[in-house]
Motif scaffolding. Structure first.
Motif, PDB file in Angstrom:
ATOM      1  N   GLU A 351      35.089  31.988  35.521  1.00 46.87           N
ATOM      2  CA  GLU A 351      34.181  31.501  34.504  1.00 46.87           C
ATOM      3  C   GLU A 351      35.044  30.439  33.710  1.00 46.87           C
ATOM      4  OE1 GLU A 351      30.880  30.309  32.419  1.00 46.87           O
ATOM      5  OE2 GLU A 351      30.994  31.589  34.408  1.00 46.87           O
ATOM      6  N   VAL A 352      35.976  30.936  33.178  1.00 46.89           N
ATOM      7  CA  VAL A 352      36.932  29.968  32.273  1.00 46.89           C
ATOM      8  C   VAL A 352      37.349  28.653  32.959  1.00 46.89           C
ATOM      9  CG1 VAL A 352      37.587  31.557  30.713  1.00 46.89           C
ATOM     10  CG2 VAL A 352      39.069  31.399  32.583  1.00 46.89           C
ATOM     11  N   LEU A 353      37.543  29.027  34.445  1.00 38.96           N
ATOM     12  CA  LEU A 353      37.954  27.856  35.347  1.00 38.96           C
ATOM     13  C   LEU A 353      36.871  26.887  35.623  1.00 38.96           C
ATOM     14  CD1 LEU A 353      40.360  29.567  37.939  1.00 38.96           C
ATOM     15  CD2 LEU A 353      40.816  27.959  36.335  1.00 38.96           C
ATOM     16  N   PHE A 354      35.658  27.682  35.680  1.00 34.28           N
ATOM     17  CA  PHE A 354      34.301  26.422  35.666  1.00 34.28           C
ATOM     18  C   PHE A 354      34.072  25.911  34.406  1.00 34.28           C
ATOM     19  CE2 PHE A 354      29.735  26.371  35.033  1.00 34.28           C
ATOM     20  CZ  PHE A 354      29.400  25.299  35.760  1.00 34.28           C
ATOM     21  N   GLN A 355      34.260  26.688  33.320  1.00 32.24           N
ATOM     22  CA  GLN A 355      33.714  25.824  32.148  1.00 32.24           C
ATOM     23  C   GLN A 355      34.962  24.767  31.782  1.00 32.24           C
ATOM     24  OE1 GLN A 355      31.395  26.458  30.110  1.00 32.24           O
ATOM     25  NE2 GLN A 355      30.524  28.133  31.432  1.00 32.24           N
ATOM     26  N   THR A 356      36.289  24.659  32.546  1.00 34.61           N
ATOM     27  CA  THR A 356      37.024  23.716  31.881  1.00 34.61           C
ATOM     28  C   THR A 356      37.113  22.735  32.948  1.00 34.61           C
ATOM     29  OG1 THR A 356      38.834  25.189  33.047  1.00 34.61           O
ATOM     30  CG2 THR A 356      38.786  25.211  30.451  1.00 34.61           C
ATOM     31  N   GLY A 357      36.233  22.788  34.035  1.00 34.41           N
ATOM     32  CA  GLY A 357      35.926  21.653  35.006  1.00 34.41           C
ATOM     33  C   GLY A 357      37.313  21.891  36.235  1.00 34.41           C
ATOM     34  N   CYS A 358      37.445  23.075  36.541  1.00 32.14           N
ATOM     35  CA  CYS A 358      38.681  23.278  37.417  1.00 32.14           C
ATOM     36  C   CYS A 358      37.929  23.567  38.954  1.00 32.14           C
ATOM     37  CB  CYS A 358      39.622  24.179  37.253  1.00 32.14           C
ATOM     38  SG  CYS A 358      40.534  23.805  35.688  1.00 32.14           S
ATOM     39  N   ILE A 359      36.652  24.332  39.011  1.00 28.84           N
ATOM     40  CA  ILE A 359      36.158  24.794  39.984  1.00 28.84           C
ATOM     41  C   ILE A 359      34.727  24.797  39.932  1.00 28.84           C
ATOM     42  CG2 ILE A 359      37.891  26.501  40.592  1.00 28.84           C
ATOM     43  CD1 ILE A 359      35.911  28.720  39.526  1.00 28.84           C
ATOM     44  N   GLU A 360      33.960  24.645  41.064  1.00 29.11           N
ATOM     45  CA  GLU A 360      32.396  24.643  41.094  1.00 29.11           C
ATOM     46  C   GLU A 360      32.149  26.295  41.108  1.00 29.11           C
ATOM     47  OE1 GLU A 360      31.246  22.571  44.414  1.00 29.11           O
ATOM     48  OE2 GLU A 360      32.365  20.875  44.247  1.00 29.11           O
ATOM     49  N   LYS A 361      30.973  26.522  40.843  1.00 29.99           N
ATOM     50  CA  LYS A 361      29.970  27.732  40.545  1.00 29.99           C
ATOM     51  C   LYS A 361      30.362  28.516  42.334  1.00 29.99           C
ATOM     52  CE  LYS A 361      28.402  29.152  36.838  1.00 29.99           C
ATOM     53  NZ  LYS A 361      28.309  30.502  36.099  1.00 29.99           N
ATOM     54  N   ARG A 362      30.417  27.694  43.140  1.00 29.52           N
ATOM     55  CA  ARG A 362      30.304  28.521  44.226  1.00 29.52           C
ATOM     56  C   ARG A 362      31.783  29.196  44.750  1.00 29.52           C
ATOM     57  NH1 ARG A 362      31.724  24.724  48.588  1.00 29.52           N
ATOM     58  NH2 ARG A 362      32.405  22.628  47.811  1.00 29.52           N
ATOM     59  N   TYR A 363      32.665  28.638  43.945  1.00 26.73           N
ATOM     60  CA  TYR A 363      34.006  29.327  44.475  1.00 26.73           C
ATOM     61  C   TYR A 363      34.114  30.702  43.888  1.00 26.73           C
ATOM     62  CZ  TYR A 363      39.173  29.401  44.411  1.00 26.73           C
ATOM     63  OH  TYR A 363      40.428  29.579  44.715  1.00 26.73           O
ATOM     64  N   THR A 364      33.460  31.209  42.777  1.00 28.55           N
ATOM     65  CA  THR A 364      33.303  32.669  42.335  1.00 28.55           C
ATOM     66  C   THR A 364      32.543  33.289  43.580  1.00 28.55           C
ATOM     67  OG1 THR A 364      33.149  32.012  40.098  1.00 28.55           O
ATOM     68  CG2 THR A 364      32.483  34.252  40.726  1.00 28.55           C
ATOM     69  N   GLU A 365      31.586  32.974  43.856  1.00 30.16           N
ATOM     70  CA  GLU A 365      30.864  33.616  44.848  1.00 30.16           C
ATOM     71  C   GLU A 365      31.646  33.762  46.190  1.00 30.16           C
ATOM     72  OE1 GLU A 365      28.364  35.016  43.808  1.00 30.16           O
ATOM     73  OE2 GLU A 365      28.724  33.958  41.940  1.00 30.16           O
ATOM     74  N   LYS A 366      32.458  32.979  46.506  1.00 19.41           N
ATOM     75  CA  LYS A 366      33.227  33.093  47.721  1.00 19.41           C
ATOM     76  C   LYS A 366      34.310  33.933  47.683  1.00 19.41           C
ATOM     77  CE  LYS A 366      34.368  31.841  51.910  1.00 19.41           C
ATOM     78  NZ  LYS A 366      33.268  32.235  53.101  1.00 19.41           N
ATOM     79  N   ILE A 367      34.985  34.015  46.449  1.00 15.14           N
ATOM     80  CA  ILE A 367      35.888  35.050  46.499  1.00 15.14           C
ATOM     81  C   ILE A 367      35.277  36.494  46.652  1.00 15.14           C
ATOM     82  CG2 ILE A 367      37.526  36.330  44.648  1.00 15.14           C
ATOM     83  CD1 ILE A 367      37.872  33.406  43.469  1.00 15.14           C
ATOM     84  N   ILE A 368      34.204  36.777  45.916  1.00 13.90           N
ATOM     85  CA  ILE A 368      33.547  38.139  45.874  1.00 13.90           C
ATOM     86  C   ILE A 368      32.896  38.219  47.362  1.00 13.90           C
ATOM     87  CG2 ILE A 368      31.393  39.209  45.177  1.00 13.90           C
ATOM     88  CD1 ILE A 368      31.709  37.874  42.492  1.00 13.90           C
ATOM     89  N   GLN A 369      32.472  37.324  48.213  1.00 15.47           N
ATOM     90  CA  GLN A 369      31.824  37.352  49.531  1.00 15.47           C
ATOM     91  C   GLN A 369      33.191  37.975  50.442  1.00 15.47           C
ATOM     92  OE1 GLN A 369      29.665  33.971  51.156  1.00 15.47           O
ATOM     93  NE2 GLN A 369      30.787  34.740  53.139  1.00 15.47           N
ATOM     94  N   ASN A 370      34.373  37.297  49.999  1.00 16.87           N
ATOM     95  CA  ASN A 370      35.595  37.555  50.954  1.00 16.87           C
ATOM     96  C   ASN A 370      36.126  39.014  50.655  1.00 16.87           C
ATOM     97  OD1 ASN A 370      35.537  35.047  52.007  1.00 16.87           O
ATOM     98  ND2 ASN A 370      37.013  34.124  50.848  1.00 16.87           N
TER      99      ASN A 370
END
Length: 471
Positions: A351-370
């Protein structure tokens, strides 16, 4: 008067060296002569023959002095030989990109022994001919000329000159060692490491395997890129996850961080020896564990194994390597007392990486999916996670967040220890991935991990983490 004294002293030296049955060269002869003249100067009545016939204790003293002088000369010659051999091996190694000095001690001992005899032949005026000189020159002219040039460069310093015939023998040693190295390299297996994304975990395994074994090459890839053709291109495939719809004796399943059981499995499959200093350490591992088990109560066996293996296989300190800077700042530190699920713990860092413009939202879901699909392979040490996905899953810039949980949460991994520290990685460039090796060192350093976990503020966590990675 002086001439008669000198003549008498020379006669005494002749008698002394003959009686002592020593091989005496000119330098040692003159040393003994000077010694006798000094003794005459101190005591004009001194005669070696008189002392010798009387069985005097001074006879033994003189013999000891002569032996000492000769031994000193022999020691000096040995240092001379080793010095020449080292310089020759270093210079040849620089030109042929081969460690002739330390890579194969047998080779160095053999060529040093040959050089010792060569120097004795040269100084005694003995010439030798190489029966295969012209055949060797025909096939190895460049190597011969290189060896000859380096020997000529060392001539003045070591005070002898080797003939072309003598040099050809040295060149044969180097040619043989170079051929042996090529054969060894040819017989080393090629390795492919497959994990969910082919990034953090596979890079850490690559570092470990390079320390423990000698492979021809080690490559990494993600599960999505792996196919049957790649299986045919490598001798072995190591994977931290189950590869669906594919079975082969080449595929070996291992943990995300190598443990003793993994090393035993790998040795059986590869039929390879551990790198020498590593093997000596690992051989002691079982013995150490048995002693600890008999004398103490172990509260966390996995962590103990991890710590011991790190100590036993620790590499000597290498030269400083310039590491790339990434987006990592105090705002990317997260602390939380309690979370209900491991998914919630993952989202804190992303979430903090998303808020600072480092990643897109889907990056979180991919980690959890893996993690759901392949299990807790991102738990790379007791209580520590490297959360990551592929750059294609929404990485916008090289960055990292650190999450510290006061109470910890279970990831249902084999260590069985609640996770309290999560490094969330979002690496896009190859340069940034070099940080994975540094993170591995941080993870294995109990003192540094403890310091991060016990820090009182976000600022302290940030400073401790950055200094640990870039130190």
């Amino acid at each position: 008067m002086i001439f008669s004294v000198l003549k008498e002293a020379v006669s005494e030296v002749d008698a002394m060296t003959q009686n002592l049955r020593r091989n005496v060269d000119d330098q040692l002869y003159l040393t003994i002569l000077v010694m006798l003249l000094k003794m005459r100067s101190a005591n004009p009545e001194f005669r070696y023959e008189t002392w010798q016939n009387a069985g005097s204790k001074y006879d033994l003293g003189l013999e000891m002095i002569i032996n000492t002088v000769k031994q000193f000369k022999d020691a000096s010659q040995i240092e001379h030989v080793i010095g020449f051999s080292k310089r020759l091996c270093i210079k040849m190694g620089e030109l042929y990109h081969t460690d002739f000095l330390t890579n194969n001690q047998v080779f160095f001992n053999q060529i040093t022994s040959h050089i010792s005899l060569m120097i004795k032949r040269i100084r005694s005026g003995i010439s030798v001919e190489n029966p295969i000189f012209f055949d060797f020159m025909r096939d190895n002219k460049e190597l011969f000329l290189t060896t000859k040039r380096i020997c000529e460069e060392l001539e003045e310093e070591f005070e002898f000159s080797a003939s072309a015939q003598e040099v050809s023998f040295l060149a044969i040693y180097f040619a043989s060692e170079l051929e042996r190295n090529v054969a060894v390299e040819r017989n080393r297996p090629t390795l492919l490491i497959v994990c969910a994304e082919g990034m953090a975990v596979s890079n850490m395994l690559q570092v470990q395997l390079n320390q423990l074994f000698e492979f021809s090459s080690i490559s990494t890839t993600s599960l999505r890129k792996f196919d049957q053709k790649m299986l045919d291109q490598f001798d072995y495939v190591l994977t931290t996850i189950k590869i669906p719809d594919m079975t082969s004796k080449k595929i070996i399943r291992i943990h995300s961080y190598l443990q003793k059981e993994d090393m035993q499995v790998l040795q059986e499959h590869f039929q390879m020896k551990l790198v020498t200093n590593r093997k000596q350490a690992i051989d002691k591992f079982s013995e150490i564990m048995n002693i600890i088990s008999e004398n103490t109560q172990i509260t966390n066996l996995s962590k103990l194994e991890l710590d011991l293996l790190d100590v036993l296989t620790k590499q000597p300190k290498k030269e400083h390597i310039e590491l790339p800077e990434i987006e990592f700042k105090e705002q990317l530190i997260v602390t939380k007392k309690h979370v209900n699920t491991w998914q919630q713990a993952i989202r804190l860092g992303t979430e903090v990486l998303f808020q600072t413009g480092c990643i897109e939202k889907r990056y979180t879901e991919k980690i959890i999916q893996n993690l759901k699909s392949f299990g807790p392979y991102m738990v790379i040490a007791p209580g520590i996670v490297l959360a990551h996905a592929s750059p294609k899953d929404g990485v916008l810039k090289d960055s990292m967040a650190v999450t510290v949980l006061e109470e910890g949460i279970s990831f249902f991994d084999r260590y069985g220890e609640p996770v309290r520290l999560i490094f969330t990685l979002a690496f896009e460039s190859k340069e940034a991935r070099r940080l994975v090796e540094q993170l591995m060192k941080v993870v294995l350093n109990e003192e540094q991990v403890s310091r991060i976990l016990s820090a009182k503020s976000h600022k302290d966590i940030y400073n401790y983490t950055k200094s640990a990675i870039y130190e």
